[in-house]
Design a protein around this motif. Structure first.
Motif, PDB file in Angstrom:
ATOM      1  N   ILE A 214       0.863  -1.179   0.000  1.00 52.68           N
ATOM      2  CA  ILE A 214       0.000   0.000   0.000  1.00 52.68           C
ATOM      3  C   ILE A 214       0.901   1.231   0.000  1.00 52.68           C
ATOM      4  CG2 ILE A 214      -1.738   1.279   1.334  1.00 52.68           C
ATOM      5  CD1 ILE A 214      -2.735  -1.431   2.362  1.00 52.68           C
ATOM      6  N   ALA A 215       0.895   1.928  -1.112  1.00 52.28           N
ATOM      7  CA  ALA A 215       1.808   3.070  -1.275  1.00 52.28           C
ATOM      8  C   ALA A 215       1.424   4.257  -0.407  1.00 52.28           C
ATOM      9  CB  ALA A 215       1.848   3.491  -2.738  1.00 52.28           C
ATOM     10  N   ALA A 216       0.164   4.325   0.016  1.00 57.92           N
ATOM     11  CA  ALA A 216      -0.323   5.409   0.881  1.00 57.92           C
ATOM     12  C   ALA A 216      -0.164   6.774   0.228  1.00 57.92           C
ATOM     13  CB  ALA A 216       0.376   5.365   2.240  1.00 57.92           C
ATOM     14  N   ARG A 217      -0.439   6.820  -1.073  1.00 56.64           N
ATOM     15  CA  ARG A 217      -0.441   8.087  -1.802  1.00 56.64           C
ATOM     16  C   ARG A 217      -1.814   8.300  -2.410  1.00 56.64           C
ATOM     17  NH1 ARG A 217       4.358   5.901  -4.033  1.00 56.64           N
ATOM     18  NH2 ARG A 217       3.334   5.754  -6.066  1.00 56.64           N
ATOM     19  N   PRO A 218      -2.213   9.566  -2.608  1.00 52.62           N
ATOM     20  CA  PRO A 218      -3.537   9.842  -3.200  1.00 52.62           C
ATOM     21  C   PRO A 218      -3.724   9.110  -4.525  1.00 52.62           C
ATOM     22  CG  PRO A 218      -2.567  11.868  -2.363  1.00 52.62           C
ATOM     23  CD  PRO A 218      -1.499  10.812  -2.249  1.00 52.62           C
ATOM     24  N   GLY A 219      -4.881   8.488  -4.671  1.00 48.56           N
ATOM     25  CA  GLY A 219      -5.190   7.780  -5.895  1.00 48.56           C
ATOM     26  C   GLY A 219      -4.679   6.357  -5.951  1.00 48.56           C
ATOM     27  N   MET A 220      -3.922   5.929  -4.921  1.00 46.09           N
ATOM     28  CA  MET A 220      -3.399   4.557  -4.873  1.00 46.09           C
ATOM     29  C   MET A 220      -4.293   3.713  -3.970  1.00 46.09           C
ATOM     30  SD  MET A 220      -0.844   5.006  -6.851  1.00 46.09           S
ATOM     31  CE  MET A 220       0.435   3.779  -6.696  1.00 46.09           C
ATOM     32  N   PRO A 221      -4.535   2.445  -4.314  1.00 44.10           N
ATOM     33  CA  PRO A 221      -5.495   1.625  -3.568  1.00 44.10           C
ATOM     34  C   PRO A 221      -4.974   1.174  -2.207  1.00 44.10           C
ATOM     35  CG  PRO A 221      -4.465   0.331  -5.298  1.00 44.10           C
ATOM     36  CD  PRO A 221      -3.991   1.741  -5.489  1.00 44.10           C
ATOM     37  N   CYS A 222      -5.930   0.859  -1.325  1.00 42.91           N
ATOM     38  CA  CYS A 222      -5.612   0.345   0.006  1.00 42.91           C
ATOM     39  C   CYS A 222      -6.273  -1.022   0.178  1.00 42.91           C
ATOM     40  CB  CYS A 222      -6.089   1.319   1.084  1.00 42.91           C
ATOM     41  SG  CYS A 222      -7.896   1.405   1.259  1.00 42.91           S
ATOM     42  N   LEU A 223      -6.189  -1.563   1.364  1.00 42.12           N
ATOM     43  CA  LEU A 223      -6.797  -2.871   1.636  1.00 42.12           C
ATOM     44  C   LEU A 223      -8.302  -2.833   1.435  1.00 42.12           C
ATOM     45  CD1 LEU A 223      -6.447  -5.800   2.679  1.00 42.12           C
ATOM     46  CD2 LEU A 223      -6.749  -4.892   4.998  1.00 42.12           C
TER      47      LEU A 223
END
Length: 385
Positions: free
Chosen positions: A185-194
């Protein structure tokens, strides 16, 4: 003894070792990183990056052992370890940092001593209780990267939420018998999470764990090693796949698959990952009093609780509650039988606290506001006899 909420962090100075460990020359030892600094992409500059890095590892078990070993060996400057469990004999076939003489000791203490022996230059910080919704965000912000290595679904979802809101990259893995999954999880805007993949945590009994389903020892070793590799690649800014994906690893047929994650779906349809994480964390904070710690089950009864054993009949037969009254309701039936709990103050218990915590939150969401869970389960108690 009254119930308490326990949350502690410790700094290990690496002064004490168990009698079977001998490190007379540990203080004089100078780490030799020559094999990795010879890599063109690492060099002295990369090694300096690692020395300045701070990584939090949640769970010091089958996944956490290779993660901690490889990150300490690589010279990561600060390692945080979160684990409230004590070593059990059944852990040894996959948790290879420990040995039979360590049984019964806290894993965070064992891991800290092992890392001190491996690389005295690494600073180790330990937490002896799971992170909570009230603490996770603050703790994540102290680290550059987090590696989630538990088999606890609640910990994984809390970690995903805290990563998104703190902007801290997170590497997650899970194992089931002969296979495993890995997600970064890159934890950047627009990147997916769990939550983009699975919006809500499933019931623990539907997912399985090493305790319930069994696991071949090298499987978490392989997945933990992959987590360590991903961690070092992120810290050193080494090449990584650009597309977000869930990596599936099958150790029986040696097959690996990358399943793309569509960032336009999942949380994106509900305001985005940050909004979903913020709401989930707020709910978790509202339910922070669900988990209670008792030294003995008799103390819980004396405090007015009715013990509700959520374990299956086979589990209870192997390890019955010793001489204390309790009501037996398998965790899968707890919501259907909630009417049996309306006239008492239920304290739900299971082996590890995962099923009881999930069930208590489920009961509260359905109107039973006085439902509680025994934190850490029966295995987490110092004594329950």
């Amino acid at each position: 003894m009254a119930c308490t909420h326990v949350y502690r962090e410790h700094e290990h100075e690496h002064k004490a070792h168990p009698p079977h460990v001998h490190h007379d020359h540990a203080k004089a030892f100078v780490p030799d990183y020559s094999r990795q600094t010879r890599l063109r992409e690492v060099g002295d500059a990369g090694q300096a990056k690692l020395a300045a890095s701070r990584v939090l590892v949640i769970g010091a078990g089958g996944l956490g052992c290779p993660v901690l070993s490889y990150l300490a060996g690589a010279g990561v400057g600060t390692l945080g370890i979160v684990d409230g469990d004590r070593l059990d004999a059944s852990n040894l076939h996959r948790q290879t940092m420990y040995d039979a003489r360590d049984i019964g000791e806290r894993k965070v203490d064992l891991a800290a001593r092992r890392l001190a022996a491996l690389n005295p230059a690494v600073k180790v910080r330990t937490w002896t209780e799971p992170l909570r919704a009230s603490d996770a965000l603050e703790v994540f912000r102290e680290f550059d990267l987090v590696v989630e290595c538990t088999d606890d679904m609640r910990s994984r979802y809390l970690s995903s939420d805290a990563a998104v809101l703190s902007g801290t990259p997170l590497i997650m893995a899970s194992v089931y018998q002969y296979e495993g999954q890995l997600q970064v999880i890159a934890a950047r805007p627009g990147m997916p999470c769990l939550r983009c993949l699975w919006p809500q945590a499933p019931a623990p009994e539907t997912v399985g764990s090493c305790v319930q389903s069994g696991v071949l020892g090298p499987v978490p070793g392989v997945l933990g090693t992959l987590q360590a590799a991903e961690a070092l690649k992120i810290l050193l800014d080494l090449p990584r796949p650009q597309a977000d994906a869930l990596l599936l690893v099958n150790l029986l047929d040696l097959n690996m698959q990358r399943l793309p994650i569509d960032a336009a779906q999942g949380c994106a349809l509900h305001g985005g990952c940050a909004e979903v994480a913020r709401a989930a964390l707020a709910l978790a904070r509202e339910q922070a009093d669900v988990d209670l710690v008792f030294d003995r089950l008799e103390d819980a009864i004396a405090s007015g609780f009715t013990l509700v054993d959520l374990r299956e009949a086979a589990e209870i037969a192997l390890d019955p509650l010793p001489g204390v009254p309790s009501l037996s309701i398998p965790s899968a039936q707890v919501l259907a039988r909630a009417n049996e709990l309306t006239t008492c103050r239920p304290l739900l218990v299971c082996a590890s606290g995962q099923r009881s915590g999930h069930a208590a939150r489920l009961l509260r969401a359905n109107g039973l506001r006085e439902a509680y869970s025994l934190a850490g389960g029966l295995r987490g108690m110092r004594t329950y006899s």
